[in-house]
Design an enzyme around this catalytic site. Structure first.
Site, PDB file in Angstrom:
ATOM      1  N   HIS A  71       0.827  -1.210   0.000  1.00 47.00           N
ATOM      2  CA  HIS A  71       0.000   0.000   0.000  1.00 47.00           C
ATOM      3  C   HIS A  71       0.854   1.249   0.000  1.00 47.00           C
ATOM      4  O   HIS A  71       2.057   1.205   0.239  1.00 47.00           O
ATOM      5  CB  HIS A  71      -0.976  -0.007   1.183  1.00 47.00           C
ATOM      6  CG  HIS A  71      -0.328  -0.014   2.537  1.00 47.00           C
ATOM      7  ND1 HIS A  71       0.175   1.124   3.129  1.00 47.00           N
ATOM      8  CD2 HIS A  71      -0.106  -1.024   3.412  1.00 47.00           C
ATOM      9  CE1 HIS A  71       0.663   0.810   4.320  1.00 47.00           C
ATOM     10  NE2 HIS A  71       0.515  -0.487   4.512  1.00 47.00           N
ATOM     11  N   CYS A  87       3.046  -4.972   6.701  1.00 47.31           N
ATOM     12  CA  CYS A  87       2.718  -4.633   5.315  1.00 47.31           C
ATOM     13  C   CYS A  87       3.920  -4.038   4.604  1.00 47.31           C
ATOM     14  O   CYS A  87       4.923  -3.677   5.219  1.00 47.31           O
ATOM     15  CB  CYS A  87       1.565  -3.628   5.281  1.00 47.31           C
ATOM     16  SG  CYS A  87      -0.034  -4.348   5.679  1.00 47.31           S
TER      17      CYS A  87
END
Length: 112
Positions: A71, A87
């Site tokens: 992301h 992440c």
């Protein structure tokens, strides 16, 4: 026929995009901190979301392992660091480029 795949190198803070065996892009990333490392393994892109909000920047590419993804970020100074909850963070302009190119089902390898 495009044959995209993503390879993530957490130790090098690098994400590479391949078409078959040809590297066609590479991007600096942030990865998980020691207490919440980025999980090594073989995954696929499972979801794609535009403007997911909050700390996820302008794009979310969810992986086939729940709660993990590639992301953007609202904290660009974090790129190059081990600071996430596992992440893979990218600059928003980089994740927007990647988002345009890859499809759901694209293989993602996270190097141990």
């Amino acid at each position: 026929m495009l044959n995209y795949r993503i390879v993530v190198y957490p130790a090098r803070r690098l994400l590479e995009l391949y078409d078959g065996t040809q590297r066609i892009g590479y991007y600096p990333i942030a990865v998980g901190k020691r207490s919440t490392p980025t999980p090594p393994g073989q995954y696929t892109i499972a979801t794609k979301v535009v403007n997911p909000g909050g700390a996820f920047g302008s794009r979310w590419l969810g992986l086939s392992i729940p709660f993990y993804g590639i992301h953007g970020t609202n904290n660009p100074s974090s790129i190059g660091q081990a600071v996430s909850k596992g992440c893979i963070r990218m600059h928003n302009h980089d994740v927007e480029n990647l988002f345009r190119l890859v499809e759901i089902g694209t293989p993602v390898t996270i190097d141990p």
